[in-house]
Scaffold this motif. Structure first.
Motif, PDB file in Angstrom:
ATOM      1  N   ASP A  61       0.858  -1.189   0.000  1.00 51.39           N
ATOM      2  CA  ASP A  61       0.000   0.000   0.000  1.00 51.39           C
ATOM      3  C   ASP A  61       0.893   1.237   0.000  1.00 51.39           C
ATOM      4  N   ALA A  62       0.866   1.977  -1.108  1.00 58.28           N
ATOM      5  CA  ALA A  62       1.771   3.125  -1.256  1.00 58.28           C
ATOM      6  C   ALA A  62       1.291   4.365  -0.505  1.00 58.28           C
ATOM      7  N   HIS A  63       0.149   4.275   0.155  1.00 54.47           N
ATOM      8  CA  HIS A  63      -0.335   5.459   0.878  1.00 54.47           C
ATOM      9  C   HIS A  63      -1.164   5.015   2.075  1.00 54.47           C
ATOM     10  N   SER A  64      -0.548   5.081   3.244  1.00 50.83           N
ATOM     11  CA  SER A  64      -1.251   4.616   4.443  1.00 50.83           C
ATOM     12  C   SER A  64      -0.926   5.517   5.627  1.00 50.83           C
ATOM     13  N   HIS A  65      -1.857   5.567   6.553  1.00 55.87           N
ATOM     14  CA  HIS A  65      -1.598   6.289   7.807  1.00 55.87           C
ATOM     15  C   HIS A  65      -1.913   5.425   9.016  1.00 55.87           C
ATOM     16  N   ILE A  66      -2.045   4.112   8.792  1.00 51.55           N
ATOM     17  CA  ILE A  66      -2.234   3.251   9.962  1.00 51.55           C
ATOM     18  C   ILE A  66      -0.895   3.099  10.679  1.00 51.55           C
ATOM     19  N   ALA A  67      -0.961   2.635  11.910  1.00 48.28           N
ATOM     20  CA  ALA A  67       0.250   2.426  12.720  1.00 48.28           C
ATOM     21  C   ALA A  67       1.023   3.727  12.936  1.00 48.28           C
ATOM     22  N   ALA A  68       0.272   4.838  13.038  1.00 48.05           N
ATOM     23  CA  ALA A  68       0.905   6.135  13.248  1.00 48.05           C
ATOM     24  C   ALA A  68       0.521   6.704  14.606  1.00 48.05           C
ATOM     25  N   VAL A  69       1.466   7.368  15.247  1.00 46.51           N
ATOM     26  CA  VAL A  69       1.147   8.112  16.471  1.00 46.51           C
ATOM     27  C   VAL A  69       0.502   9.435  16.063  1.00 46.51           C
ATOM     28  N   ASP A  70       1.248  10.264  15.370  1.00 42.11           N
ATOM     29  CA  ASP A  70       0.724  11.497  14.799  1.00 42.11           C
ATOM     30  C   ASP A  70       0.924  11.418  13.295  1.00 42.11           C
ATOM     31  N   VAL A  71       0.102  12.149  12.561  1.00 45.08           N
ATOM     32  CA  VAL A  71       0.216  12.132  11.107  1.00 45.08           C
ATOM     33  C   VAL A  71       0.646  13.510  10.577  1.00 45.08           C
ATOM     34  N   ASN A  72       0.173  14.562  11.227  1.00 44.03           N
ATOM     35  CA  ASN A  72       0.413  15.902  10.705  1.00 44.03           C
ATOM     36  C   ASN A  72       1.154  16.793  11.685  1.00 44.03           C
ATOM     37  N   GLU A  73       2.406  17.129  11.386  1.00 45.38           N
ATOM     38  CA  GLU A  73       3.016  18.272  12.049  1.00 45.38           C
ATOM     39  C   GLU A  73       2.663  19.446  11.134  1.00 45.38           C
ATOM     40  N   TRP A  74       1.448  19.932  11.292  1.00 44.89           N
ATOM     41  CA  TRP A  74       0.844  20.839  10.312  1.00 44.89           C
ATOM     42  C   TRP A  74       1.245  22.288  10.518  1.00 44.89           C
ATOM     43  N   THR A  75       1.973  22.585  11.608  1.00 51.57           N
ATOM     44  CA  THR A  75       2.079  23.963  12.077  1.00 51.57           C
ATOM     45  C   THR A  75       2.874  24.890  11.161  1.00 51.57           C
TER      46      THR A  75
END
Lengths: 468, 434
Positions: free
Chosen positions: A81-95
């Motif tokens: 899977d070339a695009h996943s966000h499972i097994a993540a603590v945080d996904v976005n350091e959006w700041t």
């Protein structure tokens, strides 16, 4: 429901047994979907110490190696899977519009049960991506789903470095519209990329000159002390992109912005990149092909925001027919469990061949991640990452029965009730443990904007960030 | 009373007819302890101890228990609360040091709230010394060592800056760093920036002209001693993963550290021992799940009614795992000790009133006896703070820090009667010590 409840809880083996071990197994008599060398009926597959060592008929298992009878079943490479966000603590350091210095390598949640659910869908590797809230987001991490292992044990050793870029509505809304920080427009997005690449060149030169001057000064070859240029974690990563050491995976939708980024990359000599989502990529398929750009798309998911209305279920097929290396991804903890169905849609809608459809969830994403020399097909010398399917994987009735990573079984549908790798909290009651993941993440869990959600309400779209 | 700077000698003080407990678990019935000028001058069985003629003597009536003063290796007592959400910076990505929670230059000695009830409560619970930190985000400030004396605590500083507090706490509200991975990057960048500034200051100092003046950045300067391994990070981390992240940072940035709290430190016991990282462990233990509670736990019938009538096979599997997880957490300190890790104690915000209850649980369920628990609260913590020769035990030459209880300290009914810290006696208000 009973089955699902079992799947959630009844998991009983010590996690210690799972580590980054490699296994050996002989899978006999199945139909091998090799991906790169056609299908081979009634063929055996021998995996030794994690590596495929032999493909053929009448193979015998070495001493102590288990034989699994796969006759009447299909054996295919583990889905990538070339695009996943499972097994993540945080996904976005959006700041900040550019946070190249952060890395999902340091944001892995090894206890996420989504990995188990993905294994149950025949998935063996994921590209754990940073979110799409900023123009140049964090670095991504390619994982093998060695569920039960710790953070280090999940890493895909030898996978090239990759980074997330994002165009369009997400970064403009989060930064420009919410905080009045560039970019507010698509033009601003381009300028952010260019400005930061230029700054990276400056940094690279200044830092190198400083280090040279310092060395000369300390050796007495230079009289004047230099003014230090501090090492800059963000700029170091941008320099590595410009040097070609990091592959770019760019969240994008519209054809015009896809063209824009290809022009920018051409200007800066960046060559290895993949457009993620890319709903309008079909409009510029020949241009993508010409530039050697990859695409990784949904089969038929759109209309969740304005820029995603002009979409078609023929996207993947058009790209494929134009010679673009395309993959089908999930970007979701739910879709990842049936990427075989997602690939099958390209056959259904666009008339893509079954072989090409399967390539889109195996060797093609592996190429995009730079791991195609290791996984993505059944070939001697490649990793023993495979799944045994009850029927042809593109059939809606087929299920993955067992999934192997490095020749070691990480999912076995028959033994599901005895599997107990799920993290158990001493204070949590039985009922809540089963609801935990959904209560924490809801239906939006594991998507691009996690932690920096854009929500619709009567006043329009609103940006909302979460902090813990 | 501590040594006077005025030059005259203070009178000695003593407790006699008391039961003396030393940090290694030895118990002396009918003991006497004598101190003067803040130093224990003599301690032991009454026949071996001579009480000076000028001593003010209190009689323990053969029933009072004297323990070495407990030491909290990192407490937040007296810390002002952190500011509110902090508003929205002009640029969330560049919020400035303070807004990002980077304040390693702050000293608790300059911020301590004398009227914090926790400082009084701590003395009642037997604490006579504590390394105090400040509440905050990733780098809230220094850790200062104080004698704990209720409202007088701020005037009883023993040493400033025994460490620099660090933790995985994101900036509040819309500000960088907002994630764990952002914190990791920020820790690195601070070290890079501090290194460059330090070098620029050295170059500037080495020439008399023709060199630009370095900017004054007190936040970065406060990190120099950590960078040079002259001061440890007191790094708070609980989960296995966060402890691993701290170790990654240590590998890269090369700082000395003490692990604070460390609820899952047992999972990394061998690694901590190999790196010689001591742990100031918390005792914020998990609640026992209802189904594990026995009749003795005082659960009433109502709670029991919520238990399911039938325990299914899968539920039984879950329970086995849960029991194992509970035991591992309860055994954390013991596992660390047995692996050769130095373990002391830190409350790190844990409610002082609940300490005894949890010490009792540790005694009953983790296989640690009273003297092992006492050692963690005293000598072992003193060792980790670098005060192993001065604090943590009752012997001649040590600082006079001890507490007089009416019962052994692990008994639920035990009350502190006198707290002696740096030789100063505080008579504890027994009414409020419950």
């Amino acid at each position: 429901m009973k089955k699902i409840v079992l799947l959630f809880f009844a998991l009983l083996l010590s996690p210690a047994g799972y580590a980054q071990e490699k296994g050996s197994v002989l899978i006999s008599g199945g139909t091998l979907i090799t991906i790169t060398d056609g299908n081979k009926e009634n063929t055996d597959l021998l995996i030794e110490d994690g590596v495929i060592t032999e493909i053929g008929r009448d193979l015998s298992a070495p001493d102590g190696v288990e034989t699994i009878d796969a006759s009447g079943k299909y054996v295919m490479p583990g889905i990538v899977d070339a695009h996943s966000h499972i097994a993540a603590v945080d996904v976005n350091e959006w700041t900040h519009p550019v946070t190249a210095e952060v890395t999902m390598e340091e944001s892995i949640d090894p206890n996420d049960i989504n990995m188990y659910w993905a294994l149950a869908g025949g998935v063996t590797s994921i590209h754990l991506m940073h979110g799409s809230a900023n123009v140049i987001g964090g670095q991504n991490e390619t994982l093998k789903l060695r569920y039960g292992g710790d953070m280090d044990e999940l890493r895909f050793e030898g996978a090239p470095r990759t980074i997330k870029f994002a165009l369009g509505e997400n970064p403009t809304r989060v930064h420009g519209q919410r905080f009045n920080v560039q970019p507010r427009t698509r033009m601003g997005v381009e300028q952010i990329v260019r400005d930061h690449f230029d700054a990276a060149f400056d940094y690279q030169r200044n830092r190198r000159e400083y280090l040279e001057a310092r060395e000369a000064y300390e050796e007495g070859a230079r009289g004047e002390a230099p003014v230090p240029v501090a090492k800059n974690a963000r700029m170091e990563v941008l320099v590595d992109i410009l040097e070609g050491d990091i592959r770019v995976h760019c969240h994008s939708y519209r054809a015009d912005e896809i063209m824009m980024l290809m022009r920018v990359f051409d200007d800066y000599g960046i060559e290895n990149y993949t457009f993620q989502h890319a709903n309008e990529a079909f409009k510029v398929a020949p241009e993508l092909r010409k530039n050697g750009a990859y695409t990784s798309v949904f089969s038929d998911w759109w209309a969740y925001k304005f820029e995603v209305y002009y979409s078609t279920a023929f996207n993947a097929s058009i790209l494929n027919a134009n010679g673009v290396i395309n993959s089908i991804n999930s970007d979701s903890g739910e879709l990842i469990r049936h990427l075989n169905h997602e690939a099958a849609k390209t056959v259904h809608y666009g008339g893509t061949s079954k072989q090409d459809a399967l390539r889109m969830i195996t060797i093609n994403p592996a190429m995009q991640l730079g791991i195609d020399d290791k996984v993505g097909s059944i070939e001697e010398g490649k990793h023993g990452d495979i799944a045994i399917w009850s029927g042809h994987p593109l059939s809606i009735y087929s299920m993955a029965e067992a999934t192997f990573v490095d020749g070691k079984k990480y999912f076995d549908r028959d033994k599901d009730a005895d599997d107990m790798r799920l993290e158990v909290n001493p204070e949590e009651d039985f009922e809540h443990a089963g609801r935990r993941w959904y209560e924490e993440h809801g239906r939006r869990g594991g998507t691009c904007l996690r932690g920096a959600e854009v929500r619709f309400n009567e006043q329009g779209m609103h940006f909302r960030h979460q902090t813990r | 009373m501590a040594a006077s700077l005025q030059g005259w000698s203070q009178p000695a003080e003593a407790f006699e007819n008391v039961i003396i407990h030393t940090a290694d678990g030895e118990v002396v019935d009918g003991g006497t302890i004598v101190w003067r000028d803040g130093i224990i001058r003599s301690v032991g069985p009454e026949e071996e101890v001579t009480i000076p003629f000028d001593a003010y003597v209190r009689d323990g009536g053969d029933s009072l228990h004297v323990y070495p003063g407990f030491i909290d290796g990192m407490a937040l007592w007296g810390s002002p609360d952190t500011d509110g959400p902090g508003g929205t910076p002009d640029e969330p990505g560049n919020p400035g040091y303070k807004r990002a929670g980077i304040q390693p230059q702050r000293y608790p000695s300059e911020h301590l709230k004398a009227n914090d009830q926790a400082l009084e409560k701590a003395a009642e619970m037997g604490f006579t010394t504590a390394a105090l930190g400040l509440k905050g985000q990733m780098l809230p400030g220094q850790v200062d060592l104080f004698f704990i004396r209720g409202k007088q605590t701020p005037d009883n500083l023993l040493e400033e800056g025994v460490g620099v507090l660090a933790q995985f706490k994101e900036a509040k509200g819309p500000a960088y760093p907002s994630t764990t991975m952002g914190l990791m990057a920020q820790f690195r960048q601070l070290f890079y920036d501090a290194e460059a500034l330090h070098r620029q200051q050295e170059y500037f100092a080495s020439v008399s002209s023709s060199y630009p003046a370095p900017q004054k950045e007190k936040e970065l300067e406060a990190l120099y001693p950590v960078m040079k391994q002259k001061q440890p990070f007191f790094f708070v981390a609980d989960s296995k993963e966060n402890i691993e992240r701290v170790l990654w940072l240590q590998d890269e940035l090369g700082f000395d550290m003490v692990l604070v709290s460390g609820k899952e430190a047992y999972t990394k016991a061998q690694e901590l021992r190999r790196r010689e990282i001591p742990v100031l462990a918390g005792i914020d233990l998990p609640e026992k799940p209802d189904w594990m509670s026995t009749d003795d736990d005082g659960k009433d019938e109502k709670d029991r009614d919520t238990q399911p009538a039938e325990v299914t096979e899968e539920m039984q599997h879950f329970r086995e795992r849960q029991q194992q997880a509970y035991k591992e957490r309860i055994n954390n300190i013991n596992t660390l000790r047995e692996s050769g890790v130095r373990v002391g104690y830190s409350s790190n915000g844990f409610n002082t009133s609940a300490i005894r209850k949890n010490l009792l649980i540790l005694k009953e369920e983790s296989g640690m006896n009273e003297s092992q628990l006492l050692n963690i609260l005293t000598q072992s913590t003193a060792d980790i703070l670098g005060y192993g020769q001065r604090l943590g035990d009752l012997e001649e030459g040590r600082l006079a820090n001890f507490t007089v209880f009416d019962n052994p300290f692990t008994e639920e009914k035990a009350k502190g009667l006198f707290s002696v810290s740096n030789g100063e006696v505080t008579e504890l208000d027994s009414e409020s010590s419950n």
